[in-house]
Design a protein around this motif. Structure first.
Motif, PDB file in Angstrom:
ATOM      1  N   GLY A  45       0.801  -1.227   0.000  1.00  0.00           N
ATOM      2  CA  GLY A  45       0.000   0.000   0.000  1.00  0.00           C
ATOM      3  C   GLY A  45       0.816   1.250   0.000  1.00  0.00           C
ATOM      4  O   GLY A  45       0.277   2.338   0.146  1.00  0.00           O
ATOM      5  N   ASN A  46       2.133   1.160  -0.184  1.00  0.00           N
ATOM      6  CA  ASN A  46       2.992   2.344  -0.077  1.00  0.00           C
ATOM      7  C   ASN A  46       3.314   2.976  -1.416  1.00  0.00           C
ATOM      8  O   ASN A  46       4.131   3.881  -1.486  1.00  0.00           O
ATOM      9  N   GLU A  47       2.701   2.489  -2.511  1.00  0.00           N
ATOM     10  CA  GLU A  47       3.056   3.012  -3.828  1.00  0.00           C
ATOM     11  C   GLU A  47       2.783   4.499  -3.956  1.00  0.00           C
ATOM     12  O   GLU A  47       3.559   5.243  -4.542  1.00  0.00           O
ATOM     13  N   ASP A  48       1.676   4.957  -3.356  1.00  0.00           N
ATOM     14  CA  ASP A  48       1.315   6.363  -3.476  1.00  0.00           C
ATOM     15  C   ASP A  48       2.345   7.272  -2.824  1.00  0.00           C
ATOM     16  O   ASP A  48       2.406   8.471  -3.131  1.00  0.00           O
ATOM     17  N   GLN A  49       3.144   6.741  -1.929  1.00  0.00           N
ATOM     18  CA  GLN A  49       4.138   7.583  -1.262  1.00  0.00           C
ATOM     19  C   GLN A  49       5.201   8.069  -2.242  1.00  0.00           C
ATOM     20  O   GLN A  49       5.900   9.032  -1.982  1.00  0.00           O
ATOM     21  N   HIS A  50       5.334   7.361  -3.377  1.00  0.00           N
ATOM     22  CA  HIS A  50       6.396   7.727  -4.318  1.00  0.00           C
ATOM     23  C   HIS A  50       5.879   8.566  -5.482  1.00  0.00           C
ATOM     24  O   HIS A  50       6.628   8.873  -6.390  1.00  0.00           O
ATOM     25  N   GLU A  51       4.601   8.880  -5.532  1.00  0.00           N
ATOM     26  CA  GLU A  51       4.067   9.687  -6.625  1.00  0.00           C
ATOM     27  C   GLU A  51       4.599  11.113  -6.539  1.00  0.00           C
ATOM     28  O   GLU A  51       4.612  11.719  -5.468  1.00  0.00           O
ATOM     29  N   THR A  52       5.049  11.614  -7.675  1.00  0.00           N
ATOM     30  CA  THR A  52       5.589  12.962  -7.744  1.00  0.00           C
ATOM     31  C   THR A  52       4.684  13.811  -8.613  1.00  0.00           C
ATOM     32  O   THR A  52       4.404  13.432  -9.747  1.00  0.00           O
ATOM     33  N   ARG A  53       4.252  14.906  -8.101  1.00  0.00           N
ATOM     34  CA  ARG A  53       3.386  15.801  -8.866  1.00  0.00           C
ATOM     35  C   ARG A  53       4.218  16.844  -9.594  1.00  0.00           C
ATOM     36  O   ARG A  53       5.196  17.346  -9.070  1.00  0.00           O
ATOM     37  N   ILE A  54       3.769  17.146 -10.789  1.00  0.00           N
ATOM     38  CA  ILE A  54       4.418  18.166 -11.603  1.00  0.00           C
ATOM     39  C   ILE A  54       3.480  19.353 -11.679  1.00  0.00           C
ATOM     40  O   ILE A  54       2.345  19.230 -12.151  1.00  0.00           O
ATOM     41  N   MET A  55       3.954  20.483 -11.207  1.00  0.00           N
ATOM     42  CA  MET A  55       3.138  21.693 -11.195  1.00  0.00           C
ATOM     43  C   MET A  55       3.434  22.512 -12.449  1.00  0.00           C
ATOM     44  O   MET A  55       4.590  22.748 -12.801  1.00  0.00           O
ATOM     45  N   VAL A  56       2.386  22.949 -13.106  1.00  0.00           N
ATOM     46  CA  VAL A  56       2.511  23.759 -14.317  1.00  0.00           C
ATOM     47  C   VAL A  56       1.627  24.979 -14.164  1.00  0.00           C
ATOM     48  O   VAL A  56       0.416  24.851 -13.935  1.00  0.00           O
ATOM     49  N   SER A  57       2.242  26.151 -14.274  1.00  0.00           N
ATOM     50  CA  SER A  57       1.452  27.383 -14.173  1.00  0.00           C
ATOM     51  C   SER A  57       0.630  27.574 -15.441  1.00  0.00           C
ATOM     52  O   SER A  57       0.939  27.006 -16.499  1.00  0.00           O
ATOM     53  N   LYS A  58      -0.415  28.400 -15.322  1.00  0.00           N
ATOM     54  CA  LYS A  58      -1.242  28.667 -16.500  1.00  0.00           C
ATOM     55  C   LYS A  58      -0.440  29.369 -17.594  1.00  0.00           C
ATOM     56  O   LYS A  58      -0.627  29.116 -18.784  1.00  0.00           O
ATOM     57  N   ALA A  59       0.472  30.232 -17.175  1.00  0.00           N
ATOM     58  CA  ALA A  59       1.302  30.936 -18.152  1.00  0.00           C
ATOM     59  C   ALA A  59       2.193  29.951 -18.915  1.00  0.00           C
ATOM     60  O   ALA A  59       2.364  30.056 -20.132  1.00  0.00           O
ATOM     61  N   GLN A  60       2.784  29.016 -18.166  1.00  0.00           N
ATOM     62  CA  GLN A  60       3.619  28.020 -18.816  1.00  0.00           C
ATOM     63  C   GLN A  60       2.783  27.115 -19.720  1.00  0.00           C
ATOM     64  O   GLN A  60       3.196  26.775 -20.842  1.00  0.00           O
ATOM     65  N   PHE A  61       1.610  26.728 -19.271  1.00  0.00           N
ATOM     66  CA  PHE A  61       0.732  25.851 -20.046  1.00  0.00           C
ATOM     67  C   PHE A  61       0.394  26.485 -21.405  1.00  0.00           C
ATOM     68  O   PHE A  61       0.451  25.835 -22.448  1.00  0.00           O
ATOM     69  N   GLU A  62       0.074  27.798 -21.339  1.00  0.00           N
ATOM     70  CA  GLU A  62      -0.279  28.492 -22.573  1.00  0.00           C
ATOM     71  C   GLU A  62       0.953  28.795 -23.410  1.00  0.00           C
ATOM     72  O   GLU A  62       0.928  28.700 -24.646  1.00  0.00           O
ATOM     73  N   GLY A  63       2.050  29.150 -22.724  1.00  0.00           N
ATOM     74  CA  GLY A  63       3.270  29.494 -23.456  1.00  0.00           C
ATOM     75  C   GLY A  63       3.846  28.319 -24.216  1.00  0.00           C
ATOM     76  O   GLY A  63       4.447  28.490 -25.286  1.00  0.00           O
ATOM     77  N   GLU A  64       3.698  27.116 -23.678  1.00  0.00           N
ATOM     78  CA  GLU A  64       4.215  25.921 -24.339  1.00  0.00           C
ATOM     79  C   GLU A  64       3.184  25.287 -25.275  1.00  0.00           C
ATOM     80  O   GLU A  64       3.410  24.198 -25.799  1.00  0.00           O
ATOM     81  N   ASN A  65       2.046  25.974 -25.471  1.00  0.00           N
ATOM     82  CA  ASN A  65       0.985  25.476 -26.352  1.00  0.00           C
ATOM     83  C   ASN A  65       0.535  24.070 -25.969  1.00  0.00           C
ATOM     84  O   ASN A  65       0.312  23.208 -26.830  1.00  0.00           O
ATOM     85  N   MET A  66       0.419  23.844 -24.653  1.00  0.00           N
ATOM     86  CA  MET A  66      -0.025  22.532 -24.196  1.00  0.00           C
ATOM     87  C   MET A  66      -1.523  22.374 -24.439  1.00  0.00           C
ATOM     88  O   MET A  66      -2.258  23.346 -24.558  1.00  0.00           O
TER      89      MET A  66
END
Length: 389
Positions: free
Chosen positions: A34-55
């Motif tokens: 049950g410890n798998e979730d302990q290793h999940e890494t979240r990637i934060m992306v700002s709205k400016a970056q999201f739009e700037g990179e045309n995601m």
């Protein structure tokens, strides 16, 4: 920023690999399952970056993916669209104005041959004509006399034999002249020629010229080749293990790898019924779609896929799948607020790519409703890692 994100996602992958290794070492201890979730890494992306990179975001969708038998072959033409020019008798090339690539119509003159034997043949024909006139008259006279019992049967049979023998010779010489494109009627009028002309038997383009003026050619020599590419086809070799899957009217996608990566369409028209004992392959004949709009050359090597059936798979655009250390990941959105987005890398297993989409054969706990980065996500890991799609 990109470097920090790359370190985070790489750390996440390494921790997962380490966790799996530890689980194997302790025989899958339930205390760690049950410890798998302990290793999940979240990637934060700002709205400016999201739009700037045309995601862009998207979802898992169901797509048809063809099951393909990979084959190879060549561009070819039907036998009736190819002609090898040779002479019925030997001679010297007198004139050959055509070059490789020149287009000709059926009946167009190709070249001239000269040989003293042509003159001798015409002389023999003229003698045969004159002799035939006399022998025919004698045969008819003897026939009349024998009916009146004025002459013997023996004289009649001799006249008949000589007449028919000369008639056979006359017909044979006449046929030879026609094969050499010499008009017998002109010869009978006394017009004797020393040259003969060879004419094109089909429409097409000159693909080979094996002679030059003054060169002697024999009847077995190939002087020229003409190919008509108005109707070309694929001549494919299918291995014995795959041939049972191939049926008439199945779709074919092919390309000319030495020329471009552009894909063309065709369909199976004929499937061979015998196996080449050396290569263990069967010939498959394919007809092209819109074969009049092409610039293919006969003999071009092709790589092709015969579509035997279609299967449905969950899929994402090719750019959605990111490869790191030979593993495939997609970036799934887990939250969104006024500042930006949070994503998690989810490992998936993939199948084939087709028409810009990659089949996802194992998507784990990713749901159809989950939002996935379908464009621009590769930049979150870094250009240096490479991408398989």
């Amino acid at each position: 920023m990109y470097r920090i994100l790359y370190i985070l996602i790489t750390t996440f992958i390494l921790l997962n690999v380490t966790a799996c290794g530890n689980q194997n070492n302790i025989n899958n201890s339930p205390d760690l399952e049950g410890n798998e979730d302990q290793h999940e890494t979240r990637i934060m992306v700002s709205k400016a970056q999201f739009e700037g990179e045309n995601m862009a975001l998207g979802n898992l969708v169901e797509k048809d993916f063809p099951l393909v038998v990979e084959v190879r072959g060549t561009i070819d033409v039907p036998p009736k669209n190819s002609a090898v020019i040779s002479a019925f008798t030997g001679g010297y090339i007198k004139r050959t104005p055509l070059l490789i690539g020149d287009k000709v119509k059926k009946g167009d003159p190709l070249l001239s041959l000269e040989n003293p034997s042509f003159i001798e043949l015409q002389q023999e024909y003229m003698e045969s004509v004159e002799q035939l006139v006399y022998l025919k008259s004698e045969f008819e006279r003897q026939e009349s006399l024998v009916e009146e019992k004025i002459t013997s049967q023996k004289n009649f049979l001799r006249a008949e034999s000589e007449y028919k023998r000369n008639l056979a010779m006359y017909n044979g010489l006449r046929k030879k002249l026609q094969m050499l494109n010499i008009t017998p009627e002109n010869v009978e009028k006394g017009h004797i020629v020393s040259q003969v002309t060879l004419y094109a038997p089909i429409d097409g383009s000159i693909t080979k010229v094996n002679v030059t003026p003054g060169m002697y050619v024999s009847p077995s020599d190939e002087i020229m080749e003409i190919i008509n590419t108005d109707h070309i086809h694929l001549e494919l070799s299918v291995f014995e293990k795959d041939i049972m899957q191939i049926k008439k009217d199945q779709g074919i996608q092919f390309k000319i790898p030495e020329a471009s990566e552009q894909m063309y369409n065709a369909e199976v028209y004929l499937v061979g019924t015998s196996i080449d004992m050396q290569s263990r392959t069967v010939k498959v004949h394919g007809h092209l779609h819109n074969d009049e709009n092409h610039s293919f050359a006969v003999g071009m090597f092709v790589e092709a896929g015969i579509i035997t059936e279609n299967k449905k798979f969950k899929a994402l655009p090719d750019d959605s799948v990111i490869t790191v250390d030979k593993k495939q990941f997609i970036l799934v959105m887990v939250s969104q607020d006024n500042e930006g987005y949070a994503f998690e890398a989810k490992e998936v297993e993939i199948g084939e790519s087709y028409n810009g989409f990659t089949a996802i054969t194992d998507w784990g706990n990713v749901k159809d409703s989950d939002k996935v980065i379908v464009k621009g996500g590769f930049n979150l890991i870094g250009e240096s890692e490479g991408h398989d799609h």
